[in-house]
Enzyme design. Structure first.
Site, PDB file in Angstrom:
ATOM      1  N   PHE A   1      49.217 -10.944   9.695  1.00  0.00           N
ATOM      2  CA  PHE A   1      48.450 -11.838  10.562  1.00  0.00           C
ATOM      3  C   PHE A   1      48.942 -13.264  10.358  1.00  0.00           C
ATOM      4  O   PHE A   1      49.388 -13.632   9.263  1.00  0.00           O
ATOM      5  CB  PHE A   1      46.967 -11.808  10.180  1.00  0.00           C
ATOM      6  CG  PHE A   1      46.283 -10.490  10.454  1.00  0.00           C
ATOM      7  CD1 PHE A   1      45.575 -10.276  11.617  1.00  0.00           C
ATOM      8  CD2 PHE A   1      46.352  -9.448   9.528  1.00  0.00           C
ATOM      9  CE1 PHE A   1      44.940  -9.064  11.874  1.00  0.00           C
ATOM     10  CE2 PHE A   1      45.726  -8.235   9.773  1.00  0.00           C
ATOM     11  CZ  PHE A   1      45.014  -8.043  10.951  1.00  0.00           C
TER      12      PHE A   1
ATOM     13  N   THR B   1      49.320  -4.774   8.246  1.00  0.00           N
ATOM     14  CA  THR B   1      49.409  -5.688   9.391  1.00  0.00           C
ATOM     15  C   THR B   1      49.645  -7.088   8.855  1.00  0.00           C
ATOM     16  O   THR B   1      49.029  -7.492   7.872  1.00  0.00           O
ATOM     17  CB  THR B   1      48.117  -5.649  10.232  1.00  0.00           C
ATOM     18  OG1 THR B   1      47.807  -4.300  10.548  1.00  0.00           O
ATOM     19  CG2 THR B   1      48.275  -6.436  11.530  1.00  0.00           C
TER      20      THR B   1
HETATM   21  O1  LIG Z   1      41.212  -3.240  15.989  1.00  0.00           O
HETATM   22  C1  LIG Z   1      41.164  -3.960  15.007  1.00  0.00           C
HETATM   23  O2  LIG Z   1      40.492  -3.690  14.015  1.00  0.00           O
HETATM   24  C2  LIG Z   1      41.955  -5.179  14.983  1.00  0.00           C
HETATM   25  O3  LIG Z   1      41.773  -6.007  14.142  1.00  0.00           O
HETATM   26  C3  LIG Z   1      43.010  -5.357  16.016  1.00  0.00           C
HETATM   27  C4  LIG Z   1      44.356  -4.929  15.526  1.00  0.00           C
HETATM   28  C5  LIG Z   1      45.431  -5.349  16.578  1.00  0.00           C
HETATM   29  O4  LIG Z   1      45.098  -5.967  17.574  1.00  0.00           O
HETATM   30  O5  LIG Z   1      46.590  -5.015  16.356  1.00  0.00           O
HETATM   31  C6  LIG Z   1      44.675  -5.594  14.294  1.00  0.00           C
HETATM   32  C7  LIG Z   1      45.127  -4.967  13.228  1.00  0.00           C
HETATM   33  C8  LIG Z   1      45.444  -3.556  13.252  1.00  0.00           C
HETATM   34  O6  LIG Z   1      46.857  -3.531  13.393  1.00  0.00           O
HETATM   35  C9  LIG Z   1      44.899  -2.848  14.410  1.00  0.00           C
HETATM   36  C10 LIG Z   1      44.395  -3.488  15.423  1.00  0.00           C
END
Ligand SMILES: O=C(O)C(=O)C[C@]1(C(=O)O)C=C[C@@H](O)C=C1
Length: 391
Positions: free
Chosen positions: A276, A274
């Site tokens: 950020f 992911t």
């Molecule tokens: O659910 C989590 O643990 C988050 O941090 C949220 C979240 C998102 O909102 O996309 C963030 C990263 C991951 O891709 C999965 C979910």
């Protein structure tokens, strides 16, 4: 939030709101600010109304299950997530940087905040909107926000919020998440009937979960799911979440790296990544001592090849683009194609978001944006920040 009548434009302001066409940057360090005054002199007499004029709306509560999670807490020692209506947080002790994120402690977003600022104090928030508000209201110093992930792509809601709020991107964090299957202590995988998690985490664990033959249920965040199962002592419900969430909520890890279960033995699966963004009230001063990235958003008038022209301003200057995203303009979603038709030929009008690999301190980036502004009715710099070069 138009700035009509002022000649000074800050990083977050839209160029279309600047009637004078002269642009300078409102920054704290005036010596460095000199670098950017060369944006000035580009006239912009097109749109005078910002595409961002709409007030940030209170987000809808789409996931009732998840809201229920926060209400049913029995683990009262954990920080309560911040919501727009609830701003009763203790003042920062000034030693630690305080970072707002969406979700509960143990979520991947919190892990990203800790990766960027290992000694930070994290501030859990209920909604993405609250993550922005926490910084805007000085309850947090910075925000960490997921913007895209390797399985689901862009997180569109956050592109929209970036434009509707006035925070600046001042960094990015790439997090390789190890998705784990968690359950109550003593429970075996075969006993699970349901698995809860964030939709992206569930989608990434799809192959693994279908082999288990369990029902899956979406919740708002992975750590919220872990807390729900733990606080309700649900014996036949599993969770896809982090090892850290298992530790915080007292769950057992039944399987690791469940996102990788589809990969062939020879395939070097980098995992579930992911990206950020780190957001702050003030922009970062762009430099050239390390690789920088710049994020912008703009609109284009109708016409053949306008997007091609917009992209060419970067190609001509050997500037690499790392991301392009389009989102419908909420206030003006439809456009009549030409005056001669009967009004039936309408299509969506778009905002284009681009990330490019250059610092705003580089003349080629400044000249590319100056060029783009000649035909983009609206252009806003969302931030210029050091590129994350490793995961
Ligand atoms: O659910 C989590 O643990 C988050 O941090 C949220 C979240 C998102 O909102 O996309 C963030 C990263 C991951 O891709 C999965 C979910």
């Amino acid at each position: 939030m138009a700035l009509k009548g002022t000649a000074v434009l800050s990083w977050g302001d839209s160029w279309s709101n600047n009637p004078s066409g002269f642009v300078s940057i409102r920054v704290k360090n005036l010596n460095t600010a000199r670098n950017f005054v060369c944006f000035g002199g580009f006239s912009s007499n097109k749109a005078t109304k910002s595409v961002e004029d709409e007030n940030p709306a209170k987000p809808t509560i789409e996931n009732v299950v998840s809201r229920g999670l926060y209400k049913d807490l029995s683990l009262t020692s954990l920080p309560k997530p911040l919501s727009v209506a609830d701003l009763t947080v203790t003042p920062n002790n000034e030693k630690k940087v305080r970072i707002s994120f969406k979700g509960l402690p143990g979520s991947y977003s919190e892990e990203a905040a800790l990766k960027a600022y290992p000694k930070c104090e994290t501030l859990p928030c209920d909604e993405f909107e609250d993550v922005f508000k926490a910084v805007e209201l000085w309850l947090a110093d910075k925000a960490v926000l997921p913007i895209e992930n390797s399985s689901g792509g862009s997180i569109h809601r956050n592109y929209d919020l970036l434009l509707r709020h006035r925070l600046h991107i001042m960094g990015e964090v790439q997090l390789v998440s190890d998705l784990c299957l968690l359950a109550m202590p003593g429970i075996r995988t075969e006993q699970l009937k349901r698995v809860l998690s964030h939709p992206q985490a569930l989608a990434s664990s799809d192959v693994f979960l279908s082999k288990l033959g369990v029902a899956v249920e979406n919740v708002d965040d992975t750590a919220g799911a872990a807390q729900y199962v733990a606080s309700n002592r649900l014996m036949d419900v599993g969770v896809i979440a982090s090892a850290r969430a298992a530790e915080i909520y007292g769950l057992n890890i039944l399987a690791n790296r469940v996102q990788a279960s589809f990969s062939l033995p020879f395939f070097d699966d980098p995992g579930y990544i992911t990206r950020f963004l780190v957001l702050a009230r003030d922009p970062m001063i762009p430099k050239t001592d390390k690789p920088f990235k710049t994020s912008i958003v703009f609109t284009l008038d109708e016409g053949p090849g306008v997007l091609f022209k917009a992209l060419a301003v970067f190609a001509l200057r050997e500037i690499n683009l790392t991301k392009i995203e389009s989102r419908p303009q909420r206030k003006k979603p439809l456009r009549v194609v030409d005056d001669s038709n009967t009004g039936n030929a309408k299509y969506f009008d778009y905002l284009f978001y681009i990330d490019f690999e250059a610092s705003m301190a580089e003349p080629r980036a400044q000249s590319a944006l100056g060029h783009l502004q000649e035909f983009a009715p609206f252009l806003r710099i969302l931030g210029c920040y050091p590129m994350e070069t490793s995961v």
